[in-house]
Motif scaffolding. Structure first.
Motif, PDB file in Angstrom:
ATOM      1  N   UNK A 134      -2.260  35.036  12.618  1.00 31.94           N
ATOM      2  CA  UNK A 134      -3.472  34.235  12.450  1.00 31.94           C
ATOM      3  C   UNK A 134      -4.507  34.930  11.574  1.00 31.94           C
ATOM      4  N   UNK A 135      -4.569  36.250  11.681  1.00 31.73           N
ATOM      5  CA  UNK A 135      -5.558  37.033  10.940  1.00 31.73           C
ATOM      6  C   UNK A 135      -4.865  37.822   9.835  1.00 31.73           C
ATOM      7  N   UNK A 136      -5.596  38.045   8.745  1.00 29.93           N
ATOM      8  CA  UNK A 136      -5.080  38.857   7.644  1.00 29.93           C
ATOM      9  C   UNK A 136      -6.166  39.828   7.183  1.00 29.93           C
ATOM     10  N   UNK A 137      -5.813  41.095   7.119  1.00 31.05           N
ATOM     11  CA  UNK A 137      -6.738  42.108   6.604  1.00 31.05           C
ATOM     12  C   UNK A 137      -6.334  42.443   5.177  1.00 31.05           C
ATOM     13  N   UNK A 180      -9.637  35.042   9.126  1.00 32.64           N
ATOM     14  CA  UNK A 180      -9.270  34.615  10.478  1.00 32.64           C
ATOM     15  C   UNK A 180      -9.000  33.115  10.467  1.00 32.64           C
ATOM     16  N   UNK A 181      -7.794  32.732  10.808  1.00 36.55           N
ATOM     17  CA  UNK A 181      -7.393  31.332  10.857  1.00 36.55           C
ATOM     18  C   UNK A 181      -7.018  30.946  12.280  1.00 36.55           C
ATOM     19  N   UNK A 215     -11.480  28.327  10.558  1.00 34.21           N
ATOM     20  CA  UNK A 215     -11.267  29.600   9.877  1.00 34.21           C
ATOM     21  C   UNK A 215     -12.601  30.253   9.551  1.00 34.21           C
ATOM     22  N   UNK A 216     -12.535  31.569   9.379  1.00 35.13           N
ATOM     23  CA  UNK A 216     -13.721  32.323   9.002  1.00 35.13           C
ATOM     24  C   UNK A 216     -13.258  33.601   8.319  1.00 35.13           C
ATOM     25  N   UNK A 217     -14.050  34.079   7.369  1.00 33.62           N
ATOM     26  CA  UNK A 217     -13.712  35.326   6.696  1.00 33.62           C
ATOM     27  C   UNK A 217     -14.849  36.318   6.864  1.00 33.62           C
ATOM     28  N   UNK A 221     -20.027  36.549   9.851  1.00 30.83           N
ATOM     29  CA  UNK A 221     -19.878  35.941  11.167  1.00 30.83           C
ATOM     30  C   UNK A 221     -20.673  34.653  11.285  1.00 30.83           C
ATOM     31  N   UNK A 222     -20.505  33.997  12.419  1.00 28.38           N
ATOM     32  CA  UNK A 222     -21.212  32.757  12.666  1.00 28.38           C
ATOM     33  C   UNK A 222     -20.505  31.943  13.723  1.00 28.38           C
ATOM     34  N   UNK A 223     -20.791  30.652  13.710  1.00 21.90           N
ATOM     35  CA  UNK A 223     -20.237  29.727  14.691  1.00 21.90           C
ATOM     36  C   UNK A 223     -19.175  28.858  14.021  1.00 21.90           C
ATOM     37  N   UNK A 224     -18.032  28.718  14.687  1.00 21.95           N
ATOM     38  CA  UNK A 224     -16.951  27.889  14.157  1.00 21.95           C
ATOM     39  C   UNK A 224     -16.260  27.203  15.324  1.00 21.95           C
TER      40      UNK A 224
END
Length: 123
Positions: free
Chosen positions: A65-68, A81-82, A16-18, A8-11
């Motif tokens: 938008x998201x892929x698991x 997460x895009x 995008x973030x994974x 996690x974090x700030x975007x």
């Protein structure tokens, strides 16, 4: 049973973030794994789930938008997460269902949870 979420974090919005969840202490490959999220003053909600053989389900709000994905050799489940939006801001949790009878969207169904990782999407 341990589920350790990270990533996690700030975007910024549109970015995008994974997220990753490392599992130990149980037979990972037999379990359904899921991601939930909880925004401030809101109920914990289902984001995505994946069955042991790889079939998936998504909340309508994150579909496309998201892929698991899971790696049964590494005992990990990831959430890519895009096109992130400010409304995706929440603490994200990974969860485990030890018996694969399908992907349940109710958080009360899951007895095993990671500690959560905060995702903040700025506008």
């Amino acid at each position: 049973v341990q589920l350790q979420a990270s990533g996690g974090g700030l975007v910024q919005a549109g970015g995008s973030m994974r997220l990753s969840c490392a599992a130990s202490g149980f037979t990972f490959r037999m379990s359904v794994m899921a991601w939930f999220r909880q925004a401030p003053e809101k109920e914990r909600e289902f984001v995505a789930g994946i069955r042991r053989h790889g079939s998936t389900a998504y909340a309508d709000s994150v579909k496309d938008r998201f892929t698991i994905a899971r790696d049964n050799a590494k005992n990990t489940v990831e959430l890519q997460m895009n096109s992130l939006k400010p409304e995706d801001t929440a603490v994200y949790y990974c969860a485990r269902d030890p018996v694969d009878r399908g992907i349940y969207r109710e958080h009360a169904h899951y007895a095993y949870w990671g500690q959560g990782t905060l995702v903040t999407v700025s506008s």
